[in-house]
Design an enzyme around this catalytic site. Structure first.
Site, PDB file in Angstrom:
ATOM      1  N   HIS A  46       0.818  -1.207   0.000  1.00 40.88           N
ATOM      2  CA  HIS A  46       0.000   0.000   0.000  1.00 40.88           C
ATOM      3  C   HIS A  46       0.853   1.259   0.000  1.00 40.88           C
ATOM      4  O   HIS A  46       0.400   2.318  -0.404  1.00 40.88           O
ATOM      5  CB  HIS A  46      -0.998  -0.041   1.155  1.00 40.88           C
ATOM      6  CG  HIS A  46      -2.119  -0.993   0.854  1.00 40.88           C
ATOM      7  ND1 HIS A  46      -2.032  -2.325   1.156  1.00 40.88           N
ATOM      8  CD2 HIS A  46      -3.292  -0.814   0.209  1.00 40.88           C
ATOM      9  CE1 HIS A  46      -3.131  -2.925   0.729  1.00 40.88           C
ATOM     10  NE2 HIS A  46      -3.910  -2.038   0.150  1.00 40.88           N
ATOM     11  N   ARG A  53     -15.697   0.480  -0.168  1.00 39.92           N
ATOM     12  CA  ARG A  53     -15.323  -0.820   0.369  1.00 39.92           C
ATOM     13  C   ARG A  53     -15.319  -0.714   1.886  1.00 39.92           C
ATOM     14  O   ARG A  53     -14.810   0.254   2.447  1.00 39.92           O
ATOM     15  CB  ARG A  53     -13.929  -1.173  -0.133  1.00 39.92           C
ATOM     16  CG  ARG A  53     -13.389  -2.427   0.503  1.00 39.92           C
ATOM     17  CD  ARG A  53     -12.116  -2.849  -0.153  1.00 39.92           C
ATOM     18  NE  ARG A  53     -10.991  -2.021   0.243  1.00 39.92           N
ATOM     19  CZ  ARG A  53      -9.770  -2.179  -0.260  1.00 39.92           C
ATOM     20  NH1 ARG A  53      -9.552  -3.079  -1.188  1.00 39.92           N
ATOM     21  NH2 ARG A  53      -8.778  -1.424   0.149  1.00 39.92           N
ATOM     22  N   ARG A 108       2.810  -9.569  -1.267  1.00 40.60           N
ATOM     23  CA  ARG A 108       2.880  -8.336  -2.050  1.00 40.60           C
ATOM     24  C   ARG A 108       3.718  -7.260  -1.371  1.00 40.60           C
ATOM     25  O   ARG A 108       4.079  -6.272  -1.999  1.00 40.60           O
ATOM     26  CB  ARG A 108       1.463  -7.810  -2.349  1.00 40.60           C
ATOM     27  CG  ARG A 108       0.691  -7.466  -1.115  1.00 40.60           C
ATOM     28  CD  ARG A 108      -0.759  -7.147  -1.419  1.00 40.60           C
ATOM     29  NE  ARG A 108      -0.978  -5.761  -1.750  1.00 40.60           N
ATOM     30  CZ  ARG A 108      -2.177  -5.204  -1.816  1.00 40.60           C
ATOM     31  NH1 ARG A 108      -3.271  -5.941  -1.635  1.00 40.60           N
ATOM     32  NH2 ARG A 108      -2.311  -3.942  -2.104  1.00 40.60           N
ATOM     33  N   CYS A 118     -10.044  -3.482 -10.098  1.00 44.35           N
ATOM     34  CA  CYS A 118      -9.626  -2.249  -9.419  1.00 44.35           C
ATOM     35  C   CYS A 118      -8.228  -2.349  -8.826  1.00 44.35           C
ATOM     36  O   CYS A 118      -7.792  -1.473  -8.101  1.00 44.35           O
ATOM     37  CB  CYS A 118     -10.629  -1.845  -8.348  1.00 44.35           C
ATOM     38  SG  CYS A 118     -10.770  -3.048  -7.016  1.00 44.35           S
TER      39      CYS A 118
HETATM   40  C1  PEP Z   1      -6.465  -5.223  -4.523  1.00 44.28           C
HETATM   41  O1  PEP Z   1      -6.150  -6.076  -3.689  1.00 44.28           O
HETATM   42  O2  PEP Z   1      -6.221  -5.312  -5.738  1.00 44.28           O
HETATM   43  C2  PEP Z   1      -7.176  -4.009  -4.094  1.00 44.28           C
HETATM   44  C3  PEP Z   1      -7.688  -3.178  -4.958  1.00 44.28           C
HETATM   45  O3  PEP Z   1      -7.241  -3.762  -2.774  1.00 44.28           O
HETATM   46  P1  PEP Z   1      -5.987  -3.288  -1.910  1.00 44.28           P
HETATM   47  O4  PEP Z   1      -4.857  -3.003  -2.856  1.00 44.28           O
HETATM   48  O5  PEP Z   1      -6.394  -2.082  -1.151  1.00 44.28           O
HETATM   49  O6  PEP Z   1      -5.725  -4.459  -1.036  1.00 44.28           O
HETATM   50 MG    MG Z   2      -6.987  -5.991  -1.723  1.00 44.46          MG
END
Ligand code: PEP
Ligand code: MG
Length: 753
Positions: A354, A496, A629, A666
């Site tokens: 993030h 969300r 990630r 998204c």
């Molecule tokens: C994702 O996981 O692709 C997403 C849009 O949510 P976040 O990146 O906030 O986990």
């Molecule tokens: Mg996500």
């Protein structure tokens, strides 16, 4: 202990040559070896070259080469396994090298140095005796070689990219363009042990910095003492003074630090560490516990001032700076002061964390996951090249000029995209698309923003929670949501529910877990805390009652049961709002994020319960490929063009169509030029992305043919490797005249080899 000391000392050096010289010397002195040498791989991985030695002929350094497989060193390199021999010359692979001066040695212990699967070199100890080496020495060498591998890898990446005078360092990914400024290394938490012992070229400046820090602390303490005494807390004031005050008044401490700087050439922070540690040793022996902690804390406070460990000390009055940090928490990105900070570089964060997403969203130039030696860059001029994932260290004026030109080309391109920001989202062959916004941080609150979008496809509600000090009340949340729904009146706004856990923490709800990505995250947290969820839903619904454009979706869903449990709470919240306000309330459209692969196997059941699906590709790839990630070390396995990923995306698109449920994407791939093209080729027509990517994706998708892309997609689905798939889309983009855009913009694909 020896292990840790050696690694720290090696890591603290600002040149690889110095670091490896120290390494071999230290290893030789703590083992029974008569000789220690390090051989490093050449850039083409064909040879191992003697790079440092303590015991062999120094003349052979940089000259003695072994082919991989040749001699004992080459044998260790080829097998990538430890080799421990009591009588090396009798081994069939032994090769006599007259120039090395190893005639007198018999015992040989060689260990490979490997980083992320790549052979970087071979570390060897040798001895005159025929006794071999013991198990302890074996495990010492294996552990040490694993620890120094990343240090060598980071220096290599700097050296390999060192064309002429330009030092480049490659990161895992970049965002937001280009920044040119002086670097400041920021270390948010610091303990005395973490301070490296490094040397300086400018002793006078280090002495001045030390004196300044002491003076500043003295002034602050005088002020604090005065304030405490005024409040009649003289006892406390005296206590405060007796700790740090004694140290400030201690001329021998200051003299000793000054002498370490001026006579021994240490950095001010290193000098404080050295002097303090000597004292701590004495206090420990004498059992002076309180003194021990006072003196240690004092040293840490002073060092913190010298190495910028508090956000406020990063504030610079004059020019902007580039912030260099080991790891930057996501919440801090949102708080960066853009007036002071031109960009940032992190060593440890990963592309899909993030931290990177927020930087992209805010358009802050950043390079993430750069294997940098922090000591090497502090105070130097850097260029962040977010497009090429590169950091350039101490560029020449001509390089700076080149980058300034690039900045102006980017600006021109941005103007070109911006000219079409209100244009219809439609492909060359007339297929309408929905291009939506990912939001979470407040952008501009004008009416102009909604007109550039087809609404908000993902509103990350947790970001506002991350910036609060406590859980926001229903009234406060209602104020936030009301504002957004009003601004986007007439457009859908998909909120969300709170998605915390993983790499998104709340200071007021700490979640300590060994494996947070697979832990208490998203819907799991909110279903366990129904009061929090209910408060959030009530706030959303109150705003929805006024504007009618709310959509709700839930994150991290892995089973049908969660969907049903959520719907029950949503129904209760709706009933409560209707009863409370006495007004009608239409249920908002409701969707589930597809982030956990298990959902693909229960799609028919979930489809019955929802109005739409939204693919969170960041998490979907994380869980599909089992790659954290947030971990830069495994970032190269996070590849949206992997055949498994595109086949999964195709399956989800086809299935949702079969169930007649709209589906969008998204995650970060939706906003990248080639990622968006790839998604269209798999049949997706609704993409949601960060603000900085909106007009670019719109510009690109208006120049591709949806029908042609279906053929490209079919071809991609038949390919076996991510490279081939990526090349296929690059070729298509080039044929459409988009290669310059692809080259000048970030690619969601990482440095996959
Ligand atoms: C994702 O996981 O692709 C997403 C849009 O949510 P976040 O990146 O906030 O986990
Ligand atoms: Mg996500």
């Amino acid at each position: 202990m020896a292990l840790r000391k050696i690694t720290e000392e090696v890591a603290a050096q600002n040149s690889l040559e110095k670091a490896i010289d120290i390494l071999v010397e230290r290893i030789r002195s703590v083992t029974s070896a008569d000789c220690c040498s390090l051989y490093l791989s050449d850039p083409f991985k064909k040879y191992l070259r003697l790079a440092a030695t303590d015991g062999l002929s120094k003349n052979a350094v940089g000259k003695a080469n072994m082919r991989i497989g040749e001699g004992l060193v080459g044998y260790v390199g080829q097998k990538q396994e430890l080799l421990d021999l009591a009588d090396a010359p009798s081994h069939p692979n032994f090769k006599y090298m007259p120039d090395l001066g190893e005639d007198e040695f018999f015992s040989f212990l060689g260990v490979p140095v490997i980083n992320q699967g790549e052979l970087l070199g071979v570390l060897v100890i040798q001895s005159r005796h025929k006794h071999g080496f013991n198990e302890l020495e074996e495990s010492f060498m294996v552990t040490l070689s694993a620890q120094i591998a990343s240090i060598i890898a980071s220096s290599n990446s700097l050296r390999e990219n060192n064309d002429g005078n330009i030092k480049r360092c490659h990161g895992e990914s970049g965002t937001g363009g280009i920044a040119i400024a002086r670097a400041i290394v920021w270390q948010p938490t610091l303990s005395l042990e973490d301070v490296p012992v490094s040397r300086t070229e400018d002793r006078q400046m280090q002495l001045e910095l030390f004196n300044q820090a002491i003076f500043q602390l003295q002034t602050e303490m005088d002020q604090a003492t005065l304030e405490m005494q005024e409040m009649h807390k003289s006892q406390a004031a005296n206590g405060y003074l007796s700790g740090y005050g004694n140290m400030l008044d201690d001329p021998t401490f200051q003299d000793e630090v000054a002498s370490e700087i001026m006579d021994n050439g240490l950095l001010a922070s290193s000098a404080i560490k050295v002097v303090t540690e000597k004292r701590l040793e004495n206090f420990k022996l004498q059992g002076l516990k309180e003194k021990y902690f006072d003196v240690r804390d004092f040293a840490q406070v002073i060092i913190s001032r010298l190495v910028h460990t508090t956000p406020s000390s990063v504030k610079i009055d004059h020019d902007q700076i580039i912030l260099v940090v080991k790891n930057l928490p996501a919440a801090m990105v949102a708080e960066l002061d853009r007036n002071n900070i031109a960009g940032f570089i992190t060593v440890e964060n990963a592309t899909s964390s993030h931290t990177a997403i927020l930087a992209r969203d805010l358009g802050i130039p950043a390079v993430i996951g750069v294997p940098l030696n922090l000591n090497e860059v502090d105070g130097r001029v850097l260029i962040i090249d977010g497009h090429n994932n590169e950091v350039i260290i101490e560029p020449t004026q001509s390089v700076i000029d080149e980058y300034r030109q690039l900045v102006s080309q980017n600006r021109e391109q941005a103007d070109m995209f911006s000219a079409e920001k209100y244009a219809k989202n439609v492909t060359l062959d007339g297929v309408p698309l929905k291009i939506q916004l990912n939001a979470g941080l407040r952008h501009d609150e004008s009416d102009d923003l909604p007109k550039q979008t087809d609404g908000i496809g993902l509103y990350r509600t947790e970001i506002a929670f991350m910036l609060s000090q406590t859980f926001p009340t229903e009234a406060l949340q209602c104020e936030w949501y009301d504002k957004l729904l009003e601004q986007f009146k007439g457009y859908p706004v998909c909120m969300r529910t709170l998605d915390i856990g993983g790499d998104k923490g709340l200071s007021y709800l700490p979640i300590e877990e060994g494996n947070p990505a697979l832990g208490w995250r998203g819907i799991r947290v909110t279903l366990d805390q129904p009061n929090l969820l209910k408060t959030q839903l009530r706030a959303m619904l109150l705003a929805h009652q006024k504007y009618g454009n709310l959509e709700i979706m839930i994150p991290m869903v892995s089973r049908l049961k969660e969907v049903l449990a959520f719907k029950k709470i949503l129904a209760e919240a709706i009933a409560e709002i209707v009863a409370q306000t006495g007004k009608n309330l239409t249920s908002p459209r409701f969707g589930v994020m597809i982030e956990v692969p298990s959902i693909a196997y229960v799609l028919p059941e979930i489809a019955r319960e929802v109005d739409f699906f939204s693919i969170g590709s960041n998490d979907l790839i994380q869980y599909l490929m089992a790659v954290d990630r947030s971990n830069a070390k495994v970032g190269r396995f996070f590849d949206p063009f992997n055949p498994a990923v595109i086949r999964c995306l195709k399956y989800l698109c086809d299935k949702s169509r079969e169930f007649n449920k709209p589906i969008s994407v998204c995650g970060e791939i939706a906003g990248s030029p080639l990622g968006a093209i790839m998604l269209l080729s798999l049949g997706y027509t609704c993409l949601s992305m960060n603000y900085s990517e909106l007009s670019r994706v719109k510009y690109i998708t208006r120049r591709v043919s949806f029908a042609d892309l279906q053929n490209v997609g079919a071809k991609a689905l038949s390919l076996e490797s991510a490279d081939e798939i990526h090349n296929l889309y690059s070729e298509y983009a080039a044929n459409q005249g988009l290669s310059r855009i692809i080259a000048l913009n970030e690619d969601v694909r990482l440095n996959n080899k």
